[in-house]
Write a protein that holds these residues in place. Structure first.
Motif, PDB file in Angstrom:
ATOM      1  N   ALA A 147      -3.203 -36.136  35.473  1.00 48.86           N
ATOM      2  CA  ALA A 147      -1.993 -36.957  35.373  1.00 48.86           C
ATOM      3  C   ALA A 147      -2.171 -38.114  34.405  1.00 48.86           C
ATOM      4  O   ALA A 147      -1.185 -38.719  33.975  1.00 48.86           O
ATOM      5  N   VAL A 148      -3.414 -38.424  34.056  1.00 48.23           N
ATOM      6  CA  VAL A 148      -3.699 -39.488  33.096  1.00 48.23           C
ATOM      7  C   VAL A 148      -4.675 -38.938  32.060  1.00 48.23           C
ATOM      8  O   VAL A 148      -5.802 -38.589  32.388  1.00 48.23           O
ATOM      9  N   ARG A 149      -4.227 -38.845  30.836  1.00 56.03           N
ATOM     10  CA  ARG A 149      -5.071 -38.299  29.780  1.00 56.03           C
ATOM     11  C   ARG A 149      -5.069 -39.268  28.594  1.00 56.03           C
ATOM     12  O   ARG A 149      -4.083 -39.960  28.331  1.00 56.03           O
ATOM     13  N   GLY A 150      -6.169 -39.308  27.885  1.00 56.20           N
ATOM     14  CA  GLY A 150      -6.291 -40.214  26.754  1.00 56.20           C
ATOM     15  C   GLY A 150      -6.917 -39.536  25.557  1.00 56.20           C
ATOM     16  O   GLY A 150      -7.600 -38.506  25.678  1.00 56.20           O
ATOM     17  N   SER A 151      -6.688 -40.104  24.398  1.00 57.24           N
ATOM     18  CA  SER A 151      -7.293 -39.584  23.171  1.00 57.24           C
ATOM     19  C   SER A 151      -7.467 -40.723  22.180  1.00 57.24           C
ATOM     20  O   SER A 151      -6.737 -41.725  22.221  1.00 57.24           O
ATOM     21  N   ILE A 152      -8.434 -40.563  21.302  1.00 59.23           N
ATOM     22  CA  ILE A 152      -8.669 -41.515  20.223  1.00 59.23           C
ATOM     23  C   ILE A 152      -9.117 -40.738  18.997  1.00 59.23           C
ATOM     24  O   ILE A 152      -9.889 -39.775  19.097  1.00 59.23           O
ATOM     25  N   ALA A 153      -8.576 -41.116  17.857  1.00 59.68           N
ATOM     26  CA  ALA A 153      -8.913 -40.449  16.600  1.00 59.68           C
ATOM     27  C   ALA A 153      -9.203 -41.515  15.559  1.00 59.68           C
ATOM     28  O   ALA A 153      -8.552 -42.569  15.527  1.00 59.68           O
ATOM     29  N   ALA A 154     -10.195 -41.278  14.714  1.00 56.76           N
ATOM     30  CA  ALA A 154     -10.602 -42.250  13.708  1.00 56.76           C
ATOM     31  C   ALA A 154     -10.870 -41.548  12.390  1.00 56.76           C
ATOM     32  O   ALA A 154     -11.278 -40.376  12.352  1.00 56.76           O
ATOM     33  N   TYR A 155     -10.643 -42.284  11.306  1.00 58.23           N
ATOM     34  CA  TYR A 155     -10.877 -41.743   9.967  1.00 58.23           C
ATOM     35  C   TYR A 155     -11.427 -42.845   9.075  1.00 58.23           C
ATOM     36  O   TYR A 155     -11.018 -44.016   9.168  1.00 58.23           O
ATOM     37  N   SER A 156     -12.373 -42.488   8.226  1.00 56.57           N
ATOM     38  CA  SER A 156     -12.901 -43.402   7.228  1.00 56.57           C
ATOM     39  C   SER A 156     -13.112 -42.639   5.936  1.00 56.57           C
ATOM     40  O   SER A 156     -13.771 -41.582   5.935  1.00 56.57           O
ATOM     41  N   GLY A 157     -12.534 -43.142   4.859  1.00 56.93           N
ATOM     42  CA  GLY A 157     -12.675 -42.483   3.565  1.00 56.93           C
ATOM     43  C   GLY A 157     -13.082 -43.478   2.489  1.00 56.93           C
ATOM     44  O   GLY A 157     -12.462 -44.530   2.343  1.00 56.93           O
ATOM     45  N   GLN A 158     -14.133 -43.147   1.760  1.00 59.56           N
ATOM     46  CA  GLN A 158     -14.603 -43.996   0.679  1.00 59.56           C
ATOM     47  C   GLN A 158     -14.999 -43.134  -0.511  1.00 59.56           C
ATOM     48  O   GLN A 158     -15.521 -42.024  -0.359  1.00 59.56           O
ATOM     49  N   ARG A 159     -14.713 -43.667  -1.701  1.00 62.76           N
ATOM     50  CA  ARG A 159     -15.081 -42.981  -2.940  1.00 62.76           C
ATOM     51  C   ARG A 159     -15.122 -44.009  -4.057  1.00 62.76           C
ATOM     52  O   ARG A 159     -14.268 -44.908  -4.126  1.00 62.76           O
ATOM     53  N   ASP A 160     -16.126 -43.899  -4.915  1.00 59.09           N
ATOM     54  CA  ASP A 160     -16.206 -44.799  -6.060  1.00 59.09           C
ATOM     55  C   ASP A 160     -15.104 -44.478  -7.052  1.00 59.09           C
ATOM     56  O   ASP A 160     -14.594 -43.350  -7.110  1.00 59.09           O
ATOM     57  N   GLY A 161     -14.741 -45.479  -7.842  1.00 57.83           N
ATOM     58  CA  GLY A 161     -13.708 -45.265  -8.851  1.00 57.83           C
ATOM     59  C   GLY A 161     -14.181 -44.354  -9.974  1.00 57.83           C
ATOM     60  O   GLY A 161     -15.365 -44.357 -10.338  1.00 57.83           O
ATOM     61  N   TYR A 162     -13.260 -43.599 -10.527  1.00 53.71           N
ATOM     62  CA  TYR A 162     -13.600 -42.651 -11.579  1.00 53.71           C
ATOM     63  C   TYR A 162     -13.098 -43.102 -12.958  1.00 53.71           C
ATOM     64  O   TYR A 162     -13.316 -42.420 -13.962  1.00 53.71           O
ATOM     65  N   VAL A 163     -12.417 -44.257 -13.025  1.00 56.83           N
ATOM     66  CA  VAL A 163     -11.939 -44.805 -14.294  1.00 56.83           C
ATOM     67  C   VAL A 163     -12.672 -46.119 -14.551  1.00 56.83           C
ATOM     68  O   VAL A 163     -12.572 -47.048 -13.763  1.00 56.83           O
ATOM     69  N   LYS A 190       6.708 -34.936  38.425  1.00 51.32           N
ATOM     70  CA  LYS A 190       7.267 -33.818  37.695  1.00 51.32           C
ATOM     71  C   LYS A 190       8.502 -34.263  36.918  1.00 51.32           C
ATOM     72  O   LYS A 190       9.389 -34.916  37.452  1.00 51.32           O
ATOM     73  N   GLY A 191       8.520 -33.914  35.653  1.00 49.52           N
ATOM     74  CA  GLY A 191       9.666 -34.243  34.817  1.00 49.52           C
ATOM     75  C   GLY A 191       9.612 -35.617  34.194  1.00 49.52           C
ATOM     76  O   GLY A 191      10.536 -36.000  33.455  1.00 49.52           O
ATOM     77  N   LEU A 192       8.552 -36.386  34.459  1.00 50.67           N
ATOM     78  CA  LEU A 192       8.422 -37.729  33.898  1.00 50.67           C
ATOM     79  C   LEU A 192       7.109 -37.844  33.148  1.00 50.67           C
ATOM     80  O   LEU A 192       6.049 -37.507  33.674  1.00 50.67           O
ATOM     81  N   SER A 193       7.181 -38.330  31.925  1.00 51.54           N
ATOM     82  CA  SER A 193       5.974 -38.575  31.136  1.00 51.54           C
ATOM     83  C   SER A 193       6.129 -39.885  30.374  1.00 51.54           C
ATOM     84  O   SER A 193       7.220 -40.212  29.890  1.00 51.54           O
ATOM     85  N   VAL A 194       5.038 -40.618  30.295  1.00 52.21           N
ATOM     86  CA  VAL A 194       5.001 -41.890  29.587  1.00 52.21           C
ATOM     87  C   VAL A 194       3.826 -41.850  28.619  1.00 52.21           C
ATOM     88  O   VAL A 194       2.683 -41.598  29.022  1.00 52.21           O
ATOM     89  N   THR A 195       4.097 -42.084  27.338  1.00 55.64           N
ATOM     90  CA  THR A 195       3.058 -42.071  26.323  1.00 55.64           C
ATOM     91  C   THR A 195       2.921 -43.451  25.715  1.00 55.64           C
ATOM     92  O   THR A 195       3.897 -44.021  25.210  1.00 55.64           O
ATOM     93  N   LEU A 196       1.718 -44.004  25.787  1.00 47.01           N
ATOM     94  CA  LEU A 196       1.400 -45.289  25.169  1.00 47.01           C
ATOM     95  C   LEU A 196       0.544 -45.021  23.940  1.00 47.01           C
ATOM     96  O   LEU A 196      -0.412 -44.233  24.000  1.00 47.01           O
ATOM     97  N   MET A 243       5.742 -47.070  23.005  1.00 51.65           N
ATOM     98  CA  MET A 243       5.822 -46.420  24.309  1.00 51.65           C
ATOM     99  C   MET A 243       6.987 -45.445  24.286  1.00 51.65           C
ATOM    100  O   MET A 243       8.111 -45.808  23.917  1.00 51.65           O
ATOM    101  N   THR A 244       6.709 -44.211  24.644  1.00 49.13           N
ATOM    102  CA  THR A 244       7.733 -43.171  24.721  1.00 49.13           C
ATOM    103  C   THR A 244       7.823 -42.671  26.157  1.00 49.13           C
ATOM    104  O   THR A 244       6.819 -42.251  26.741  1.00 49.13           O
TER     105      THR A 244
END
Length: 398
Positions: A147-163, A190-196, A243-244
């Motif tokens: 009834a209680v589920r969580g998730s976390i997603a992370a991204y890191s992008g790095q690149r030296d300049g080409y010009v 049942k029938g109710l969901s709350v997303t933070l 919050m949805t």
């Protein structure tokens, strides 16, 4: 008669196969990204119609970008990372009935992954030329129960300049971005969901300056050598909370509430003469705090008669704070006394914009930096009724 929409949906697997890390790289027909590598000043084009507020922050965009149903505001927040996107929907042509006046050219709707019912962990590492390093990770799990589920997603992008910039001995066209998204899904009955949801993006990438082939600023070195005395910086910070709430009323009738608070800060510099002398240059900073609320009721599409109706309100925070200054001009506090005047100001702000109330208590109501601050407020109502007979004929009233 309901004319067919021009819709293209790109799923998570296809995004991964394409190697697309941002929305601008999820290419579909008649949708173009014209902003180069300047994510703080991008420009999307749908069927040749461009977002005009790239040149003037006071203009509304003719293209709407939505993440989990939340309007992203200005174009600087449009080019979102796709590391935890479930699907991207491109709707070409006017979408004003369901997406509002800021979608006369089309709408782009991104849907992020919901927390999984079982423990899930994925990650990826991409290494390339120019010291490119792209790391992404996704973790999802029940938090004590399904009834209680969580998730976390992370991204890191790095690149030296080409010009290479011969004038400053620096490089441009680099990548330096970090982003994180977190979700908690509650299903108490049942029938109710709350997303933070929470998200944050920090981007310090520097766009490449153009190389001049002849005349002022020209230098021998090929197409990847520029000669500009001012680097083209494009910094942006994008964050938000939302919050949805979804509730099944019965009879295939669904009620949806989407509440969101978002913040956008950008700063950029540009060497307009693109040469080694400081002749013409430009810079700007922009800030936007927005609060939005949508309330929607809808039926399923598998009935002979279906409909969707709703109310929507969006407020750009600086406008709400102007009411405090107006109260000061009217000497409301002096007339009522400091205590009652302060309470009157708080009551007005709570009614107008709840978040501004907390800014007032925090002593930040009159603090603003230099540059441009978007102000405005609007509300809208919408409705759409569909009739479908046994022959498949559909009539839509909007």
């Amino acid at each position: 008669i309901d004319a067919p929409l021009s819709v293209t949906v790109v799923g998570a697997e296809e995004i991964k196969d394409r190697g697309a890390i941002r929305l601008s790289e999820v290419a579909v027909p008649n949708v173009s990204f014209l902003g180069g590598e300047n994510n703080a000043l991008p420009n999307f084009s749908v069927r040749g119609v461009q977002a005009q507020n790239r040149a003037n922050v006071g203009f509304d965009s003719g293209i709407g970008v939505y993440v989990d149903g939340v309007f992203m505001g200005r174009t600087a927040a449009f080019n979102q990372e796709t590391f935890d996107i479930e699907r991207v929907k491109f709707l070409r042509g006017p979408q004003g009935t369901l997406f509002g006046k800021n979608s006369v050219a089309g709408a782009i709707s991104m849907t992020t992954r919901d927390p999984a019912k079982r423990f899930t962990a994925t990650g990826s590492i991409d290494i390339g030329s120019d010291s490119q390093r792209r790391l992404s990770a996704y973790l999802s799990s029940p938090l004590g129960s399904e009834a209680v589920r969580g998730s976390i997603a992370a991204y890191s992008g790095q690149r030296d300049g080409y010009v290479r910039n011969a004038a400053t001995n620096t490089s441009g066209g680099n990548e330096d971005a970090q982003s994180v998204r977190a979700k908690v899904l509650l299903t108490p009955s049942k029938g109710l969901s709350v997303t933070l949801a929470l998200d944050s993006l920090r981007d310090r990438s520097v766009a490449a300056s153009p190389a001049i082939e002849s005349g002022y600023g020209a230098i021998n070195g090929g197409p990847y050598v520029s000669n500009s005395d001012l680097p083209t910086s494009a910094a942006r910070n994008v964050s938000g909370a939302g919050m949805t709430v979804q509730y099944e009323l019965g009879g295939e009738l669904n009620l949806t509430s989407i509440t969101s608070k978002r913040k956008l800060d950008t700063s950029r510099t540009s060497d307009t003469d693109v040469g080694p002398s400081n002749i013409v240059a430009s810079s700007s900073t922009s800030r936007q705090d927005q609060w939005s609320q949508e309330l929607r009721i809808a039926t399923g599409r598998d009935k002979a008669v279906s409909y969707v109706a709703g109310l929507y309100r969006i407020v750009y925070l600086p406008l709400a704070l102007l009411w405090l200054k107006r109260l000061d001009r009217l000497r409301v506090r002096e007339f009522l006394g400091w205590g009652l005047g302060y309470l009157a100001a708080c009551a007005l702000i709570v009614w107008w914009h709840p978040y501004a109330f907390f800014r007032l208590l925090d002593g930040q109501a009159f603090v603003s930096g230099g540059g441009e601050e978007d102000t405005g407020a609007s509300w809208a109502y919408y409705a759409r009724l569909l009739f479908e007979n046994h022959l498949g004929l559909v009539v839509a009233l909007s």
